[in-house]
Write a protein that holds these residues in place. Sequence first.
Motif, mmCIF file in Angstrom:
data_model
loop_
_atom_site.group_PDB
_atom_site.id
_atom_site.type_symbol
_atom_site.label_atom_id
_atom_site.label_comp_id
_atom_site.label_asym_id
_atom_site.label_seq_id
_atom_site.Cartn_x
_atom_site.Cartn_y
_atom_site.Cartn_z
ATOM 1 N N SER A 168 0.698 -1.192 0.037
ATOM 2 C CA SER A 168 -0.051 0.050 0.064
ATOM 3 C C SER A 168 0.926 1.140 0.018
ATOM 4 N N PRO A 169 1.634 1.343 -0.909
ATOM 5 C CA PRO A 169 2.600 2.539 -1.210
ATOM 6 C C PRO A 169 1.993 3.686 -1.615
ATOM 7 N N THR A 170 2.893 4.625 -1.542
ATOM 8 C CA THR A 170 2.685 6.053 -2.368
ATOM 9 C C THR A 170 3.437 5.942 -3.658
ATOM 10 N N ILE A 171 2.826 5.919 -4.852
ATOM 11 C CA ILE A 171 3.370 5.663 -5.997
ATOM 12 C C ILE A 171 3.843 6.918 -6.873
ATOM 13 N N VAL A 172 4.705 7.045 -7.635
ATOM 14 C CA VAL A 172 5.079 8.040 -8.765
ATOM 15 C C VAL A 172 4.600 7.627 -10.205
ATOM 16 N N ALA A 173 3.569 8.262 -10.822
ATOM 17 C CA ALA A 173 3.173 7.799 -11.925
ATOM 18 C C ALA A 173 3.025 8.908 -12.887
ATOM 19 N N SER A 174 2.882 8.647 -14.101
ATOM 20 C CA SER A 174 2.592 9.828 -15.168
ATOM 21 C C SER A 174 1.257 10.316 -14.935
ATOM 22 N N GLU A 175 1.222 11.450 -15.309
ATOM 23 C CA GLU A 175 -0.088 12.427 -15.286
ATOM 24 C C GLU A 175 -1.196 11.821 -15.977
ATOM 25 N N SER A 176 -0.827 11.076 -17.061
ATOM 26 C CA SER A 176 -1.874 10.436 -17.857
ATOM 27 C C SER A 176 -2.628 9.217 -17.072
ATOM 28 N N HIS A 177 -2.071 8.909 -16.218
ATOM 29 C CA HIS A 177 -2.856 7.580 -15.561
ATOM 30 C C HIS A 177 -4.192 8.301 -14.761
ATOM 31 N N ASP A 178 -3.944 9.396 -14.373
ATOM 32 C CA ASP A 178 -5.266 9.948 -13.749
ATOM 33 C C ASP A 178 -6.615 9.838 -14.567
ATOM 34 N N SER A 179 -6.401 9.988 -15.659
ATOM 35 C CA SER A 179 -7.744 9.910 -16.417
ATOM 36 C C SER A 179 -8.280 8.332 -16.536
ATOM 37 N N LEU A 180 -7.429 7.541 -16.406
ATOM 38 C CA LEU A 180 -7.934 6.289 -16.633
ATOM 39 C C LEU A 180 -9.105 5.804 -15.786
ATOM 40 N N PRO A 181 -10.112 5.032 -16.487
ATOM 41 C CA PRO A 181 -11.188 4.819 -15.653
ATOM 42 C C PRO A 181 -10.883 3.803 -14.498
ATOM 43 N N PHE A 182 -11.841 3.827 -13.417
ATOM 44 C CA PHE A 182 -11.351 3.190 -12.245
ATOM 45 C C PHE A 182 -9.943 3.214 -11.728
ATOM 46 N N VAL A 183 -8.999 2.895 -12.339
ATOM 47 C CA VAL A 183 -7.505 2.941 -12.222
ATOM 48 C C VAL A 183 -7.121 4.429 -11.435
ATOM 49 N N GLY A 184 -7.652 5.721 -12.244
ATOM 50 C CA GLY A 184 -7.318 6.852 -11.721
ATOM 51 C C GLY A 184 -7.760 7.150 -10.320
ATOM 52 N N THR A 185 -9.065 6.668 -10.091
ATOM 53 C CA THR A 185 -9.428 7.049 -8.659
ATOM 54 C C THR A 185 -8.789 6.180 -7.659
ATOM 55 N N ILE A 195 -5.506 5.048 -7.693
ATOM 56 C CA ILE A 195 -4.300 5.474 -7.554
ATOM 57 C C ILE A 195 -4.088 7.100 -6.823
ATOM 58 N N ARG A 196 -5.352 7.735 -6.990
ATOM 59 C CA ARG A 196 -5.302 9.003 -6.100
ATOM 60 C C ARG A 196 -5.631 8.833 -4.532
ATOM 61 N N ALA A 197 -6.155 7.748 -4.289
ATOM 62 C CA ALA A 197 -6.204 7.349 -3.185
ATOM 63 C C ALA A 197 -4.823 6.762 -2.314
ATOM 64 N N MET A 198 -3.908 6.360 -3.368
ATOM 65 C CA MET A 198 -2.519 6.169 -2.935
ATOM 66 C C MET A 198 -1.752 7.444 -2.560
ATOM 67 N N GLN A 199 -2.221 8.589 -2.832
ATOM 68 C CA GLN A 199 -1.387 9.756 -2.712
ATOM 69 C C GLN A 199 -0.502 9.913 -3.812
ATOM 70 N N VAL A 200 -0.722 9.502 -5.069
ATOM 71 C CA VAL A 200 0.168 9.423 -5.873
ATOM 72 C C VAL A 200 0.849 10.749 -6.329
ATOM 73 N N ILE A 201 2.142 10.834 -6.654
ATOM 74 C CA ILE A 201 2.808 11.696 -7.219
ATOM 75 C C ILE A 201 2.976 11.822 -8.524
ATOM 76 N N TYR A 202 2.358 12.671 -9.251
ATOM 77 C CA TYR A 202 1.989 12.856 -10.644
ATOM 78 C C TYR A 202 3.180 13.575 -11.160
ATOM 79 N N VAL A 203 3.845 13.108 -12.402
ATOM 80 C CA VAL A 203 5.242 13.775 -13.097
ATOM 81 C C VAL A 203 4.614 13.634 -14.445
ATOM 82 N N ASN A 204 5.036 14.742 -15.049
ATOM 83 C CA ASN A 204 4.881 14.914 -16.537
ATOM 84 C C ASN A 204 6.563 14.830 -17.105
#
Length: 538
Positions: free
Chosen positions: A191-208, A210-219
């Motif tokens: 149950s970590p915090t992940i670093v992911a591409s900004e494009s993942h935020d718009s993925l259905p279901f998955v985006g929600t 990973i937001r709960a994982m307090q994701v760090i978005y990066v372009n």
Amino acid sequence: MSDPDLSSPLIHRDQPEVVISIDHDDGGEEGYIPAVAGQQNQEPPRVPRGFQSDNLNNPFGFLSEAEPPPTTVDPFRNDTPGVSGLYEVLKIVVCLPIALLRLVIFGASLAVGYVATKLALAGWKDKHNPMPRWRCRIMWVTRICTRCILFSFGYHWIRRKGKPARRDTAPIVVSNHVSFIEPIFFFYELSPTIVASESHDSLPFVGTIIRAMQVIYVNRFSQESRKNAVHEIKRKASSDRFPRLLLFPEGTTTNGKVLISFQLGAFIPGYPIQPVVVRYPHVHFDQSWGNISLLLLMFRMFTQFHNFMEVEYLPVIYPSDTQKQNAVRLSQKTSHAIATSLNVVQTSHSYGDLMLLNRASELKLENPSNYMVEMAKVASLFNISSLEAVRYLDTFSSMNPDSSGRVTLHDFLRVLKLKPCTLSKGIFGFIDVEKAGSITFRQFLFASAHVSAQPLFQQTCELAFSHCDADGDGFISVQELGDVLKHTMPNSNKDEVQGMYILLDDDKDQRISKDDFLSCLRRNPLLIAVFSPILAPA
């Protein structure tokens, strides 16, 4: 020569002593030349291997004819992109009813996990701080659902070796990246915090989720975004109130047969790191997410009796004081540990090579893997971005490369609007290091990038424009262009001059401004030999 005796020294005083310094942690730069006693260690300025100038007939003067040897490895190739063999066909037929049941389990688990995540996120606005404990308890429902998702994909049991270190011991975890399965597993396991591409935020279901994982978005294409991501990694890694951080430093998935270059985001903070190795043993079905669509990969997983997965937690790497200040060395130490455990080689491929591979496929070029260049090495040598490399590929593709990815002199001159002459053949000869009469994209990219990386390139381009703009009105006319070309490419006819004029007219407004001229030379830096009175031979 006298007979040897046991009392005579092996090295006489009048012979030079060779002193080699060995230090695994603070060693010198690559290419270090051992000092010889009695001599000063005057190391020449660092020049990329293969670019030492020794050819007086070179049209650029400061370039050479050699280049680092290419690699034939394709780290993104899936070995089983299609169904082949009677065994696989029969297995799919037998597993179809099981696949339907697995699909139901997958859908139900995803739906329940999504609802639980929405409840955990409802009304939570202070996302700068760690998620409250009662919300984390709700997320346990989602974690259990992810284990059910793994089960539906055929990962009924997962072999583990070693144990995760405590969060206060190793706040950062890094792993190799082969499939979309690893993020699902690590969410369930850590149950970590992940670093992911900004494009993942718009993925259905998955985006929600990973937001709960307090994701760090990066372009990855924005320097400011990468800088902010590093700041967030430091902030969250330094506080035990946040979950541990998980990063996939390769930046993309590979087939697991090599380890490609690491991005430095996980290593800049200088905290202890636990490397993790993920393997997918297989015989008939390669589970890597390479040149295979996501839907087909999921279907193949659903139609296997069982999919094997092994996770090995390696010993924690504690950076030395030097490595805390040098993210490159810490990343090298970590990547070496992972590659050794995997028993694979390390290459200089990066996400940029995947961009080139995908672009070559979009352009319908034969054998797209011919156009990978190990972008991490190219970027370090010439400070060129992946987007710039893709633009060079667009130019190269217009030269009609053959099935082996090679371009002839005729097509090279046609695209750059050059006529056959001593200068144009010299430019092509500089790229054609093999003297094969044709060039590869790798050779074209190395030559173009090396020219544009020269310290005086921009200044020379501006001087060249001033040289062409004879009347000083801020634009180059067809007549002025013809006057310049007659010195560098004698006997150019009107059509040839007009062709070069159209190429230089970047905004197609039928006149060449300084911006047009500089923009064209940035895209086609090899043309500087034609226009520069300093670089072009008399």
